[in-house]
Design a protein around this motif. Structure first.
Motif, PDB file in Angstrom:
ATOM      1  N   GLN A 111     -46.823  97.703  96.343  1.00  0.00           N
ATOM      2  CA  GLN A 111     -47.778  97.985  97.411  1.00  0.00           C
ATOM      3  C   GLN A 111     -48.866  98.960  96.953  1.00  0.00           C
ATOM      4  OE1 GLN A 111     -45.699  99.196 101.005  1.00  0.00           O
ATOM      5  NE2 GLN A 111     -44.034  97.750 100.614  1.00  0.00           N
ATOM      6  N   ASP A 112     -48.559  99.722  95.879  1.00  0.00           N
ATOM      7  CA  ASP A 112     -49.491 100.748  95.412  1.00  0.00           C
ATOM      8  C   ASP A 112     -49.917 100.593  93.954  1.00  0.00           C
ATOM      9  OD1 ASP A 112     -49.354 102.195  97.896  1.00  0.00           O
ATOM     10  OD2 ASP A 112     -47.379 102.920  97.268  1.00  0.00           O
ATOM     11  N   TYR A 113     -49.149  99.843  93.170  1.00  0.00           N
ATOM     12  CA  TYR A 113     -49.414  99.747  91.732  1.00  0.00           C
ATOM     13  C   TYR A 113     -49.312  98.296  91.264  1.00  0.00           C
ATOM     14  CZ  TYR A 113     -48.620 104.770  91.961  1.00  0.00           C
ATOM     15  OH  TYR A 113     -48.690 106.097  92.285  1.00  0.00           O
ATOM     16  N   PRO A 114     -49.980  97.959  90.147  1.00  0.00           N
ATOM     17  CA  PRO A 114     -49.951  96.588  89.635  1.00  0.00           C
ATOM     18  C   PRO A 114     -48.665  96.307  88.860  1.00  0.00           C
ATOM     19  CG  PRO A 114     -51.313  97.945  88.208  1.00  0.00           C
ATOM     20  CD  PRO A 114     -50.902  98.819  89.368  1.00  0.00           C
ATOM     21  N   ILE A 115     -47.607  95.925  89.554  1.00  0.00           N
ATOM     22  CA  ILE A 115     -46.342  95.627  88.911  1.00  0.00           C
ATOM     23  C   ILE A 115     -45.679  94.470  89.655  1.00  0.00           C
ATOM     24  CG2 ILE A 115     -45.110  97.370  90.292  1.00  0.00           C
ATOM     25  CD1 ILE A 115     -43.236  97.761  87.901  1.00  0.00           C
ATOM     26  N   THR A 116     -45.023  93.583  88.912  1.00  0.00           N
ATOM     27  CA  THR A 116     -44.302  92.451  89.502  1.00  0.00           C
ATOM     28  C   THR A 116     -42.885  92.422  88.956  1.00  0.00           C
ATOM     29  OG1 THR A 116     -44.845  90.863  87.740  1.00  0.00           O
ATOM     30  CG2 THR A 116     -46.466  91.133  89.533  1.00  0.00           C
ATOM     31  N   TRP A 117     -42.032  91.641  89.614  1.00  0.00           N
ATOM     32  CA  TRP A 117     -40.661  91.486  89.139  1.00  0.00           C
ATOM     33  C   TRP A 117     -40.639  90.842  87.751  1.00  0.00           C
ATOM     34  CZ3 TRP A 117     -36.290  93.630  89.582  1.00  0.00           C
ATOM     35  CH2 TRP A 117     -35.115  93.005  89.140  1.00  0.00           C
ATOM     36  N   ASP A 118     -41.530  89.923  87.493  1.00  0.00           N
ATOM     37  CA  ASP A 118     -41.597  89.297  86.174  1.00  0.00           C
ATOM     38  C   ASP A 118     -41.911  90.327  85.093  1.00  0.00           C
ATOM     39  OD1 ASP A 118     -40.986  86.808  87.167  1.00  0.00           O
ATOM     40  OD2 ASP A 118     -43.074  86.111  87.235  1.00  0.00           O
ATOM     41  N   ASP A 119     -42.729  91.321  85.429  1.00  0.00           N
ATOM     42  CA  ASP A 119     -43.019  92.391  84.470  1.00  0.00           C
ATOM     43  C   ASP A 119     -41.727  93.120  84.077  1.00  0.00           C
ATOM     44  OD1 ASP A 119     -45.750  91.892  84.621  1.00  0.00           O
ATOM     45  OD2 ASP A 119     -46.060  93.381  86.206  1.00  0.00           O
ATOM     46  N   VAL A 120     -40.883  93.371  85.063  1.00  0.00           N
ATOM     47  CA  VAL A 120     -39.641  94.096  84.812  1.00  0.00           C
ATOM     48  C   VAL A 120     -38.673  93.249  83.988  1.00  0.00           C
ATOM     49  CG1 VAL A 120     -37.644  95.204  85.899  1.00  0.00           C
ATOM     50  CG2 VAL A 120     -39.929  95.455  86.906  1.00  0.00           C
ATOM     51  N   VAL A 121     -38.531  91.996  84.347  1.00  0.00           N
ATOM     52  CA  VAL A 121     -37.651  91.099  83.601  1.00  0.00           C
ATOM     53  C   VAL A 121     -38.100  91.007  82.143  1.00  0.00           C
ATOM     54  CG1 VAL A 121     -36.860  88.718  83.369  1.00  0.00           C
ATOM     55  CG2 VAL A 121     -36.980  89.783  85.632  1.00  0.00           C
ATOM     56  N   ARG A 125     -35.293  92.779  78.045  1.00  0.00           N
ATOM     57  CA  ARG A 125     -34.796  92.305  76.756  1.00  0.00           C
ATOM     58  C   ARG A 125     -33.439  91.621  76.938  1.00  0.00           C
ATOM     59  NH1 ARG A 125     -36.849  97.448  76.310  1.00  0.00           N
ATOM     60  NH2 ARG A 125     -38.767  97.633  75.106  1.00  0.00           N
ATOM     61  N   ASP A 126     -32.410  92.113  76.236  1.00  0.00           N
ATOM     62  CA  ASP A 126     -31.085  91.496  76.309  1.00  0.00           C
ATOM     63  C   ASP A 126     -30.167  92.225  77.286  1.00  0.00           C
ATOM     64  OD1 ASP A 126     -31.788  89.669  74.263  1.00  0.00           O
ATOM     65  OD2 ASP A 126     -31.350  91.191  72.746  1.00  0.00           O
ATOM     66  N   ALA A 127     -30.726  93.019  78.161  1.00  0.00           N
ATOM     67  CA  ALA A 127     -29.907  93.861  79.027  1.00  0.00           C
ATOM     68  C   ALA A 127     -28.986  93.046  79.920  1.00  0.00           C
ATOM     69  CB  ALA A 127     -30.792  94.758  79.885  1.00  0.00           C
ATOM     70  N   VAL A 128     -27.739  93.446  79.966  1.00  0.00           N
ATOM     71  CA  VAL A 128     -26.791  92.884  80.922  1.00  0.00           C
ATOM     72  C   VAL A 128     -26.959  93.583  82.259  1.00  0.00           C
ATOM     73  CG1 VAL A 128     -24.340  92.573  81.437  1.00  0.00           C
ATOM     74  CG2 VAL A 128     -25.173  92.274  79.096  1.00  0.00           C
ATOM     75  N   VAL A 129     -27.282  94.859  82.210  1.00  0.00           N
ATOM     76  CA  VAL A 129     -27.468  95.673  83.407  1.00  0.00           C
ATOM     77  C   VAL A 129     -28.944  96.066  83.499  1.00  0.00           C
ATOM     78  CG1 VAL A 129     -26.818  97.778  84.615  1.00  0.00           C
ATOM     79  CG2 VAL A 129     -25.122  96.544  83.251  1.00  0.00           C
ATOM     80  N   LEU A 130     -29.636  95.542  84.492  1.00  0.00           N
ATOM     81  CA  LEU A 130     -31.056  95.812  84.674  1.00  0.00           C
ATOM     82  C   LEU A 130     -31.218  96.949  85.685  1.00  0.00           C
ATOM     83  CD1 LEU A 130     -33.805  93.141  84.944  1.00  0.00           C
ATOM     84  CD2 LEU A 130     -33.825  95.089  86.490  1.00  0.00           C
ATOM     85  N   GLY A 131     -32.099  97.895  85.388  1.00  0.00           N
ATOM     86  CA  GLY A 131     -32.233  99.029  86.290  1.00  0.00           C
ATOM     87  C   GLY A 131     -33.580  99.714  86.210  1.00  0.00           C
ATOM     88  N   ARG A 132     -33.632 100.940  86.707  1.00  0.00           N
ATOM     89  CA  ARG A 132     -34.890 101.683  86.802  1.00  0.00           C
ATOM     90  C   ARG A 132     -35.596 101.884  85.456  1.00  0.00           C
ATOM     91  NH1 ARG A 132     -34.048 107.089  89.765  1.00  0.00           N
ATOM     92  NH2 ARG A 132     -32.176 107.085  88.456  1.00  0.00           N
ATOM     93  N   PRO A 133     -34.866 102.092  84.350  1.00  0.00           N
ATOM     94  CA  PRO A 133     -35.587 102.251  83.076  1.00  0.00           C
ATOM     95  C   PRO A 133     -36.455 101.048  82.726  1.00  0.00           C
ATOM     96  CG  PRO A 133     -33.355 103.058  82.851  1.00  0.00           C
ATOM     97  CD  PRO A 133     -33.423 102.370  84.180  1.00  0.00           C
ATOM     98  N   HIS A 134     -36.029  99.849  83.117  1.00  0.00           N
ATOM     99  CA  HIS A 134     -36.837  98.668  82.839  1.00  0.00           C
ATOM    100  C   HIS A 134     -38.075  98.626  83.748  1.00  0.00           C
ATOM    101  CE1 HIS A 134     -32.603  97.565  81.716  1.00  0.00           C
ATOM    102  NE2 HIS A 134     -33.248  97.524  80.574  1.00  0.00           N
ATOM    103  N   ILE A 135     -37.931  99.148  84.961  1.00  0.00           N
ATOM    104  CA  ILE A 135     -39.100  99.301  85.830  1.00  0.00           C
ATOM    105  C   ILE A 135     -40.068 100.299  85.199  1.00  0.00           C
ATOM    106  CG2 ILE A 135     -39.919 100.008  88.108  1.00  0.00           C
ATOM    107  CD1 ILE A 135     -37.182  99.202  89.224  1.00  0.00           C
ATOM    108  N   ALA A 136     -39.510 101.400  84.678  1.00  0.00           N
ATOM    109  CA  ALA A 136     -40.351 102.397  84.013  1.00  0.00           C
ATOM    110  C   ALA A 136     -41.106 101.778  82.844  1.00  0.00           C
ATOM    111  CB  ALA A 136     -39.489 103.563  83.534  1.00  0.00           C
ATOM    112  N   ASP A 137     -40.421 100.961  82.051  1.00  0.00           N
ATOM    113  CA  ASP A 137     -41.082 100.319  80.908  1.00  0.00           C
ATOM    114  C   ASP A 137     -42.201  99.381  81.367  1.00  0.00           C
ATOM    115  OD1 ASP A 137     -39.360 101.655  79.249  1.00  0.00           O
ATOM    116  OD2 ASP A 137     -38.049  99.944  78.886  1.00  0.00           O
ATOM    117  N   ALA A 138     -41.971  98.687  82.481  1.00  0.00           N
ATOM    118  CA  ALA A 138     -43.012  97.808  83.018  1.00  0.00           C
ATOM    119  C   ALA A 138     -44.221  98.626  83.476  1.00  0.00           C
ATOM    120  CB  ALA A 138     -42.461  96.977  84.174  1.00  0.00           C
ATOM    121  N   LEU A 139     -43.982  99.777  84.070  1.00  0.00           N
ATOM    122  CA  LEU A 139     -45.077 100.649  84.487  1.00  0.00           C
ATOM    123  C   LEU A 139     -45.856 101.164  83.281  1.00  0.00           C
ATOM    124  CD1 LEU A 139     -43.186 102.610  87.282  1.00  0.00           C
ATOM    125  CD2 LEU A 139     -45.120 101.062  87.652  1.00  0.00           C
TER     126      LEU A 139
END
Length: 280
Positions: A111-121, A125-139
């Motif tokens: 709603q405030d920044y240019p980020i999508t779920w595809d960016d996070v995915v 990488r090969d993560a079995v557990v997806l979480g906030r660090p991957h959102i951070a990397d997308a940002l």
């Protein structure tokens, strides 16, 4: 003996595959390293093969998400049976909840920044557990923040406007599940108050009564005052003390071996655990 008992790979939120984490530990002059990805044992096989190739001892473990007094806490489980149903059920449930929470956070951020779920995915990488660090990397990739630390400081804090809670077992239940799986539970970075709210002293008493074995005291996110406090708590409750890097590859500034654990503590962990330390 140089022993580092807290590292992460791409199986959760690190930036290096499990085998490369172990190789990096050997190159850094460590004698023993533990792989402790969040809520998964997916990296164990690759890490084991790498440890034997590179001549370094490997402690297999997991960083288990939990909650106490409404506060998120992490418990390092060392040398547990990875097939024990009570613990694997909790790990699977928590990992699934992390994904749902991550989707909700992205919806709020979008709603405030240019980020999508595809960016996070794309960052997972090969993560079995997806979480906030991957959102951070997308940002970071989108240029919203310069690095992971800035993402967590500005946008992903537990007390921030984009925070979304997720399921995690109660701390005492997590400790009991770790013990039931033959693991050795250690409270990870319990005094990291710069990350957000930390638990009061009575939580340590409850966790110790449930079977907690130790406290991770020497950690870069602990001030001298917190280290003194936690050492006193450990002494009062008869818990051992560890020191670790909490290495995430290039994802964080933490460096392998920057904090270490004594060999006598490793011997105690091995004596209490079900799974053997991997030795070349």
């Amino acid at each position: 003996m140089r022993i580092d008992l807290h590292t992460h790979s791409t199986a959760s939120d690190g930036t290096e595959v499990p085998g490369d984490v172990v190789a990096a530990a050997a190159a850094a002059g460590l004698d023993v390293v533990a792989l402790t990805d969040h809520d998964t044992t997916a990296g164990w096989v690759e890490a084991t093969d790498s440890a034997r190739r590179h001549g370094i001892d490997l402690v297999l473990g997991t960083e288990v998400s939990a909650r106490a007094h409404g506060i998120s806490i992490h418990l390092l489980s060392y040398l547990q049976d990875p097939t024990a149903l009570a613990l694997t059920h909790e790990l699977d449930r928590t990992a699934e909840a992390r994904v749902g929470r991550a989707r909700s956070i992205v919806e709020l951020l979008a709603q405030d920044y240019p980020i999508t779920w595809d960016d996070v995915v794309a960052q997972s990488r090969d993560a079995v557990v997806l979480g906030r660090p991957h959102i951070a990397d997308a940002l970071v990739e989108r240029g919203v923040v310069p690095d992971r630390d800035a993402a967590f400081a500005r946008l992903l804090r537990a007390d921030g406007p984009y925070h979304v809670p997720h399921y995690a077992p109660a701390g005492v239940d997590a400790v009991r599940a770790i013990r039931a799986a033959g693991g050795v539970p250690v409270f990870a970075h319990p005094g990291a108050d710069a990350r957000g709210e930390i638990v009061p002293d009575d939580v340590f008493d409850a966790l110790a009564e449930a079977g907690l074995a130790g406290l991770e005291v020497d950690h870069r996110d602990h001030s001298p005052a917190q280290r003194t406090r936690l050492t006193a708590i450990a002494q009062r409750l008869g818990l051992f003390v560890t020191g670790s890097s909490d290495y995430h590859g290039s994802g964080k500034a933490n460096r392998l071996g920057e904090n270490l654990t004594g060999p006598e503590v490793l011997a105690e962990i091995e004596d209490q655990g079900t799974t053997k330390v991997v030795r070349p």
